[in-house]
Design an enzyme around this catalytic site. Structure first.
Site, short mmCIF file in Angstrom:
data_model
loop_
_atom_site.label_atom_id
_atom_site.label_comp_id
_atom_site.label_asym_id
_atom_site.label_seq_id
_atom_site.Cartn_x
_atom_site.Cartn_y
_atom_site.Cartn_z
N HIS A 242 -37.35 17.07 -47.35
CA HIS A 242 -37.72 15.67 -47.39
C HIS A 242 -37.69 15.21 -48.74
O HIS A 242 -36.81 14.26 -49.34
CB HIS A 242 -38.99 15.38 -46.81
CG HIS A 242 -39.53 13.83 -46.78
ND1 HIS A 242 -39.06 13.07 -45.63
CD2 HIS A 242 -39.87 13.07 -47.79
CE1 HIS A 242 -39.42 11.66 -46.02
NE2 HIS A 242 -40.06 11.84 -47.30
N GLU A 243 -38.49 15.75 -49.76
CA GLU A 243 -38.37 15.47 -51.10
C GLU A 243 -37.18 15.72 -51.64
O GLU A 243 -36.71 14.84 -52.66
CB GLU A 243 -39.64 16.26 -51.71
CG GLU A 243 -40.91 16.01 -51.19
CD GLU A 243 -41.39 14.41 -51.16
OE1 GLU A 243 -40.89 13.76 -52.02
OE2 GLU A 243 -42.03 14.23 -50.30
N HIS B 238 -35.16 12.95 -51.32
CA HIS B 238 -35.35 11.72 -52.46
C HIS B 238 -34.62 12.08 -53.73
O HIS B 238 -34.29 11.32 -54.65
CB HIS B 238 -36.84 11.47 -52.53
CG HIS B 238 -37.30 10.90 -51.34
ND1 HIS B 238 -37.20 9.77 -50.87
CD2 HIS B 238 -38.67 11.22 -50.72
CE1 HIS B 238 -37.90 9.25 -49.75
NE2 HIS B 238 -38.87 10.31 -49.68
#
Length: 379
Positions: free
Chosen positions: A33-34, A37
């Site tokens: 997820h990170e 980003h």
């Protein structure tokens, strides 16, 4: 001493059977997820100050040439990417903080980027979770294929919704509420989340289509990990003679298409669940938090690594969906602000963002307490 070491390193020790599988599952999902980003942010020219797995005090970390601090933090229940200039909870630093940035930092400051770059960077986290799920399913379908059976009715259970609606052995499912059906698995998928709903079934009987109405009944079953789940059933049974079960093998491209469809089905089913949950039509015990995830991770690990990887895929898509809810401070809340900014052609005022952020934080904290209560006391 030998007895202590034997107990500590035994397979029954909770550290090895539950905590390590839990940390593996959560770390993979959070990291992906990170990383979504991070990668899109860097592609958009945004500087990154920190990339953290976990919250709280730093345990270990290192700096890279471009100035990013990569670190592992003490509380392993999430993570974050801190972009350059992203200094406040509303991603809208004060004029004083902005003035303190160097010209190079201004070029890479998150809050000074065009709205589409900020939105793309924020959306990339949930998107990465969906891509992870698709990738896991694609690998699984490539390696193992899948078993399917024809959507046939071999038996109608007595006193069931199907019997009341007029289903008969030998009927073939054609569509359910307008959605075409090709396998018996499609029938289970389309019915299981609709307990209490009146559903329209188009059946093929003696080479003619027949329309029937049935309302699935809620029943308790155990899933593959031993968890009690509540699903809707109409009371029809498939068998080997009519269902003609078969094993389908997939090439890499076919597996990718099938994995994308499967992920889409999960997203739709999860969205349907939350809609029914908000309306009070789903059992609250179906929602769990870290304790339940840890328990499921331990059970999955006991069944084999492929089960643990499948749990990663399921949790990843769930995290992606949750983060897209339009609630600050979740990714979906930021995307809602950016949509408003794009519509009004000016940023939402910091005062308004702060207000929504505080309300959103209360909602998020309330949800966390709710699932913790379910884990420990409620169910």
């Amino acid at each position: 001493m030998n007895e202590f070491l034997g107990t500590f390193f035994s397979l029954d020790n909770i550290f090895f059977t539950t905590i390590i599988p839990f940390l593996f599952v959560l770390t993979v999902v959070v990291f992906v997820h990170e990383m979504g980003h991070y990668l899109v942010g860097r592609w958009c020219g945004i500087g990154v100050r920190e990339f953290s797995i976990g919250f709280g005090p730093e345990l270990i970390g290192f700096n890279v040439r471009k100035g990013t601090r990569w670190k592992l933090s003490a509380i392993p229940l999430g993570g974050y990417v801190k972009f350059m200039g992203d200094m406040s909870v509303t991603s809208d630093p004060s004029a004083q903080e902005t003035h303190a940035l160097t010209p190079e930092e201004r070029r890479g400051a998150f809050h000074l980027q065009p709205v589409w770059k900020r939105a793309a960077t924020v959306f990339a986290g949930p998107l990465a979770n969906f891509i992870l799920t698709i990738a896991v399913f694609a690998v699984m379908f490539t390696i193992y294929g899948r078993y399917v059976s024809e959507p046939m009715v071999a038996e109608v259970r007595p006193d069931s919704a199907a019997e009341e609606a007029g289903f008969q052995p030998g009927d073939r499912f054609v569509s359910i509420d307008g959605t075409r059906v090709t396998t018996f698995g499609d029938v289970q998928r389309l019915v299981s989340g609709r307990a209490g709903d009146s559903i329209t079934f188009v059946m093929l009987r003696d080479e003619q289509e027949v329309t029937l109405m049935a309302t699935p009944q809620l029943v308790e079953q155990e899933d593959a990990l031993g968890n009690t789940i509540r699903i809707g059933v109409i009371g029809v049974v498939n068998n080997q003679e009519l269902g003609q079960p078969r094993h389908i093998e997939f090439g890499v491209g076919e597996a990718l298409v099938e994995a994308t469809k499967e992920t889409g089905h999960i997203i739709a089913r999860t969205g349907q669940f939350f809609q029914r949950f908000v309306a009070g039509r789903e059992d609250r015990c179906q929602l769990g938090g870290p304790v339940r995830i840890a328990d499921m991770a331990g059970k999955a690990a006991a069944l084999g690594f492929e089960w643990l990887v499948q749990l990663v895929a399921m949790l990843s898509v769930g995290i992606g969906i949750l983060n897209l809810l339009p609630i600050p401070p979740l990714d979906g809340g930021h995307l809602a602000f950016y949509a408003a900014e794009a519509t009004m052609r000016r940023p939402v005022s910091e005062r308004v963002m702060e207000m929504f952020y505080r309300v959103g934080m209360l909602v998020v904290l309330g949800f966390m307490l709710f699932v913790f209560w379910n884990d420990l006391f409620g169910c």
